[in-house]
Design a protein around this motif. Structure first.
Motif, PDB file in Angstrom:
ATOM      1  N   ARG A 152     -10.652 -15.422 -20.487  1.00 52.62           N
ATOM      2  CA  ARG A 152     -10.357 -14.675 -19.274  1.00 52.62           C
ATOM      3  C   ARG A 152      -8.927 -14.147 -19.355  1.00 52.62           C
ATOM      4  NH1 ARG A 152     -10.043 -17.934 -13.926  1.00 52.62           N
ATOM      5  NH2 ARG A 152      -7.811 -17.917 -14.392  1.00 52.62           N
ATOM      6  N   GLY A 153      -8.801 -12.841 -19.182  1.00 50.12           N
ATOM      7  CA  GLY A 153      -7.491 -12.216 -19.217  1.00 50.12           C
ATOM      8  C   GLY A 153      -7.138 -11.620 -17.876  1.00 50.12           C
ATOM      9  N   PRO A 154      -5.980 -10.972 -17.777  1.00 54.64           N
ATOM     10  CA  PRO A 154      -5.549 -10.382 -16.506  1.00 54.64           C
ATOM     11  C   PRO A 154      -6.510  -9.282 -16.059  1.00 54.64           C
ATOM     12  CG  PRO A 154      -3.734 -10.499 -18.077  1.00 54.64           C
ATOM     13  CD  PRO A 154      -4.979 -10.803 -18.835  1.00 54.64           C
ATOM     14  N   GLU A 155      -6.724  -9.213 -14.762  1.00 51.13           N
ATOM     15  CA  GLU A 155      -7.568  -8.162 -14.212  1.00 51.13           C
ATOM     16  C   GLU A 155      -6.822  -6.838 -14.229  1.00 51.13           C
ATOM     17  OE1 GLU A 155      -8.714  -7.663  -9.789  1.00 51.13           O
ATOM     18  OE2 GLU A 155     -10.307  -8.882 -10.686  1.00 51.13           O
ATOM     19  N   ARG A 156      -7.488  -5.788 -14.647  1.00 53.76           N
ATOM     20  CA  ARG A 156      -6.877  -4.465 -14.620  1.00 53.76           C
ATOM     21  C   ARG A 156      -6.938  -3.931 -13.184  1.00 53.76           C
ATOM     22  NH1 ARG A 156     -10.567  -2.334 -19.593  1.00 53.76           N
ATOM     23  NH2 ARG A 156      -9.992  -3.971 -21.090  1.00 53.76           N
ATOM     24  N   SER A 157      -5.808  -3.526 -12.675  1.00 49.66           N
ATOM     25  CA  SER A 157      -5.763  -3.091 -11.280  1.00 49.66           C
ATOM     26  C   SER A 157      -4.650  -2.083 -11.091  1.00 49.66           C
ATOM     27  CB  SER A 157      -5.527  -4.300 -10.364  1.00 49.66           C
ATOM     28  OG  SER A 157      -4.267  -4.899 -10.662  1.00 49.66           O
ATOM     29  N   TRP A 158      -4.708  -1.354  -9.982  1.00 49.01           N
ATOM     30  CA  TRP A 158      -3.697  -0.356  -9.682  1.00 49.01           C
ATOM     31  C   TRP A 158      -2.350  -0.996  -9.388  1.00 49.01           C
ATOM     32  CZ3 TRP A 158      -1.559  -1.012  -4.898  1.00 49.01           C
ATOM     33  CH2 TRP A 158      -2.310  -1.716  -3.951  1.00 49.01           C
ATOM     34  N   TYR A 159      -2.337  -2.276  -8.992  1.00 47.67           N
ATOM     35  CA  TYR A 159      -1.086  -2.928  -8.639  1.00 47.67           C
ATOM     36  C   TYR A 159      -0.551  -3.817  -9.762  1.00 47.67           C
ATOM     37  CZ  TYR A 159      -4.379  -6.726  -7.696  1.00 47.67           C
ATOM     38  OH  TYR A 159      -5.376  -7.666  -7.818  1.00 47.67           O
ATOM     39  N   GLY A 160      -1.310  -3.937 -10.860  1.00 52.88           N
ATOM     40  CA  GLY A 160      -0.945  -4.873 -11.909  1.00 52.88           C
ATOM     41  C   GLY A 160       0.406  -4.601 -12.545  1.00 52.88           C
ATOM     42  N   GLY A 161       0.813  -3.337 -12.599  1.00 53.81           N
ATOM     43  CA  GLY A 161       2.078  -2.997 -13.230  1.00 53.81           C
ATOM     44  C   GLY A 161       3.263  -2.956 -12.277  1.00 53.81           C
ATOM     45  N   LEU A 162       3.021  -3.253 -11.005  1.00 56.52           N
ATOM     46  CA  LEU A 162       4.107  -3.219 -10.028  1.00 56.52           C
ATOM     47  C   LEU A 162       4.974  -4.470 -10.149  1.00 56.52           C
ATOM     48  CD1 LEU A 162       2.143  -1.970  -6.871  1.00 56.52           C
ATOM     49  CD2 LEU A 162       3.552  -0.624  -8.449  1.00 56.52           C
ATOM     50  N   PRO A 163       6.259  -4.363  -9.931  1.00 58.56           N
ATOM     51  CA  PRO A 163       7.158  -5.511 -10.075  1.00 58.56           C
ATOM     52  C   PRO A 163       7.030  -6.507  -8.931  1.00 58.56           C
ATOM     53  CG  PRO A 163       8.369  -3.605  -9.291  1.00 58.56           C
ATOM     54  CD  PRO A 163       6.969  -3.119  -9.605  1.00 58.56           C
ATOM     55  N   GLY A 164       7.144  -7.780  -9.266  1.00 62.02           N
ATOM     56  CA  GLY A 164       7.296  -8.885  -8.326  1.00 62.02           C
ATOM     57  C   GLY A 164       6.576  -8.768  -7.004  1.00 62.02           C
ATOM     58  N   PRO A 165       7.333  -8.676  -5.896  1.00 64.75           N
ATOM     59  CA  PRO A 165       6.748  -8.663  -4.546  1.00 64.75           C
ATOM     60  C   PRO A 165       5.747  -7.532  -4.334  1.00 64.75           C
ATOM     61  CG  PRO A 165       9.109  -9.027  -4.433  1.00 64.75           C
ATOM     62  CD  PRO A 165       8.805  -8.669  -5.855  1.00 64.75           C
ATOM     63  N   LEU A 166       5.984  -6.377  -4.955  1.00 66.37           N
ATOM     64  CA  LEU A 166       5.054  -5.257  -4.789  1.00 66.37           C
ATOM     65  C   LEU A 166       3.697  -5.590  -5.396  1.00 66.37           C
ATOM     66  CD1 LEU A 166       7.352  -2.177  -5.532  1.00 66.37           C
ATOM     67  CD2 LEU A 166       6.482  -2.948  -3.315  1.00 66.37           C
ATOM     68  N   GLY A 167       3.709  -6.211  -6.565  1.00 59.53           N
ATOM     69  CA  GLY A 167       2.454  -6.608  -7.200  1.00 59.53           C
ATOM     70  C   GLY A 167       1.709  -7.646  -6.380  1.00 59.53           C
ATOM     71  N   ARG A 168       2.447  -8.628  -5.856  1.00 55.96           N
ATOM     72  CA  ARG A 168       1.821  -9.657  -5.028  1.00 55.96           C
ATOM     73  C   ARG A 168       1.275  -9.057  -3.737  1.00 55.96           C
ATOM     74  NH1 ARG A 168       6.177 -12.566  -7.219  1.00 55.96           N
ATOM     75  NH2 ARG A 168       7.508 -12.191  -5.399  1.00 55.96           N
ATOM     76  N   GLY A 169       2.027  -8.107  -3.172  1.00 54.59           N
ATOM     77  CA  GLY A 169       1.551  -7.440  -1.959  1.00 54.59           C
ATOM     78  C   GLY A 169       0.288  -6.649  -2.221  1.00 54.59           C
ATOM     79  N   GLY A 170       0.251  -5.944  -3.364  1.00 57.67           N
ATOM     80  CA  GLY A 170      -0.952  -5.206  -3.721  1.00 57.67           C
ATOM     81  C   GLY A 170      -2.144  -6.118  -3.899  1.00 57.67           C
ATOM     82  N   HIS A 171      -1.912  -7.257  -4.528  1.00 57.50           N
ATOM     83  CA  HIS A 171      -2.990  -8.227  -4.722  1.00 57.50           C
ATOM     84  C   HIS A 171      -3.520  -8.728  -3.375  1.00 57.50           C
ATOM     85  CE1 HIS A 171      -5.193 -11.467  -6.755  1.00 57.50           C
ATOM     86  NE2 HIS A 171      -4.743 -12.275  -5.813  1.00 57.50           N
ATOM     87  N   PHE A 172      -2.611  -8.995  -2.437  1.00 58.30           N
ATOM     88  CA  PHE A 172      -3.007  -9.478  -1.111  1.00 58.30           C
ATOM     89  C   PHE A 172      -3.861  -8.440  -0.396  1.00 58.30           C
ATOM     90  CE2 PHE A 172      -2.183  -9.685   3.474  1.00 58.30           C
ATOM     91  CZ  PHE A 172      -2.662 -10.967   3.743  1.00 58.30           C
ATOM     92  N   VAL A 173      -3.422  -7.194  -0.404  1.00 53.61           N
ATOM     93  CA  VAL A 173      -4.174  -6.123   0.259  1.00 53.61           C
ATOM     94  C   VAL A 173      -5.547  -5.958  -0.381  1.00 53.61           C
ATOM     95  CG1 VAL A 173      -4.245  -3.637   0.693  1.00 53.61           C
ATOM     96  CG2 VAL A 173      -2.119  -4.903   1.034  1.00 53.61           C
ATOM     97  N   TYR A 174      -5.585  -6.008  -1.699  1.00 55.17           N
ATOM     98  CA  TYR A 174      -6.834  -5.859  -2.454  1.00 55.17           C
ATOM     99  C   TYR A 174      -7.850  -6.915  -2.028  1.00 55.17           C
ATOM    100  CZ  TYR A 174      -9.695  -5.385  -6.723  1.00 55.17           C
ATOM    101  OH  TYR A 174     -10.708  -5.203  -7.613  1.00 55.17           O
ATOM    102  N   ARG A 175      -7.386  -8.168  -1.931  1.00 53.80           N
ATOM    103  CA  ARG A 175      -8.288  -9.259  -1.533  1.00 53.80           C
ATOM    104  C   ARG A 175      -8.624  -9.180  -0.050  1.00 53.80           C
ATOM    105  NH1 ARG A 175      -9.892  -9.603  -6.402  1.00 53.80           N
ATOM    106  NH2 ARG A 175      -8.661 -10.869  -7.828  1.00 53.80           N
ATOM    107  N   LEU A 176      -7.652  -8.838   0.777  1.00 49.72           N
ATOM    108  CA  LEU A 176      -7.875  -8.785   2.221  1.00 49.72           C
ATOM    109  C   LEU A 176      -8.948  -7.775   2.583  1.00 49.72           C
ATOM    110  CD1 LEU A 176      -6.912  -9.716   5.057  1.00 49.72           C
ATOM    111  CD2 LEU A 176      -5.294  -7.809   5.009  1.00 49.72           C
ATOM    112  N   LEU A 177      -8.941  -6.641   1.923  1.00 51.27           N
ATOM    113  CA  LEU A 177      -9.894  -5.577   2.227  1.00 51.27           C
ATOM    114  C   LEU A 177     -11.241  -5.773   1.539  1.00 51.27           C
ATOM    115  CD1 LEU A 177      -7.526  -2.469   2.072  1.00 51.27           C
ATOM    116  CD2 LEU A 177      -8.273  -3.770   4.083  1.00 51.27           C
TER     117      LEU A 177
END
Length: 232
Positions: free
Chosen positions: A197-222
């Motif tokens: 299992r490797g990292p999931e490819r996503s639109w937020y995967g390349g974002l730095p630190g808090p931005l990436g975590r925020g993108g992940h949260f929004v992705y799961r929330l929606l």
């Protein structure tokens, strides 16, 4: 993101949804705050696993349970005070972690230190229906992509897991990297693993630190549709 290993064998795969579950207890928290932050979570883990197994049985969904190898033990011990209880398993000294990797290992048993041993959890998973897969999550949740982790260290971590599993009649084929940090793929192929299992490819995967975590949260929330990988 589950990828096949290029190990010389032809692999043909149809569309598949994979549910993989990191099974690590305290081993996944010791360098991230340990009991200070996660004791409440750890105290509920066994009960939550039982509930999840019941839910998977209800809907007839098999899963891959990626076990930290140490959990397959019921007990271990130190030969002398302060010694590594697992001198046969190589680890690394990290500049960002101020102690030996196995420092927190209680060198006790499941009854006295249930957050570090999980042979009972393995039994629960193996006895559950439908049949679940037991995968590998390294012996002690070592981040294999760190520059301090050599190929020999990675091989030692993986090989010990294979030995412990074989003692219970299990052949490990699926690998889950601690924190999805991929490295030493040749070691997996050498030890007989067929996928990881490797990292999931996503639109937020390349974002730095808090931005990436925020993108992940929004992705799961929606509840957005997960990506589909056509190269498998």
């Amino acid at each position: 993101h589950i990828s096949p290993l290029a190990n010389g064998k032809g692999i043909s795969m149809t569309g598949t949804f994979v549910l993989s579950l990191d099974t690590e207890l305290a081993w996944g928290t010791m360098d991230k705050g340990g009991f200070r932050k996660y004791r409440g979570h750890l105290e509920k883990t066994r009960r939550n696993i039982e509930s999840l197994l019941a839910l998977l049985e209800r809907y007839e969904i098999p899963a891959t349970w990626a076990f930290v190898g140490h959990l397959l033990l019921e007990s271990c011990r130190r030969e002398t005070a302060g010694a590594d209880p697992h001198p046969d398993v190589l680890t690394a000294q990290f500049p960002w972690y101020d102690r030996p990797w196995h420092y927190h290992d209680p060198a006790g048993n499941r009854q006295s230190d249930p957050f570090w041993y999980g042979d009972d959890i393995l039994d629960l998973v193996r006895e559950a229906t439908p049949g679940h897969e037991v995968g590998c999550h390294t012996f002690s949740h070592l981040p294999l992509n760190d520059p301090a982790v050599s190929r020999d260290i990675a091989a030692s971590q993986v090989r010990r897991c294979c030995e412990l599993a074989a003692d219970r009649g299990i052949q490990l084929e699926s690998f889950v990297y601690p924190r999805n940090r991929v490295a030493h793929l040749d070691v997996l192929a050498q030890e007989g693993f067929t996928c990881y299992r490797g990292p999931e490819r996503s639109w937020y995967g390349g974002l730095p630190g808090p931005l990436g975590r925020g993108g992940h949260f929004v992705y799961r929330l929606l509840g957005m549709t997960p990506p589909v990988y056509r190269d498998l």
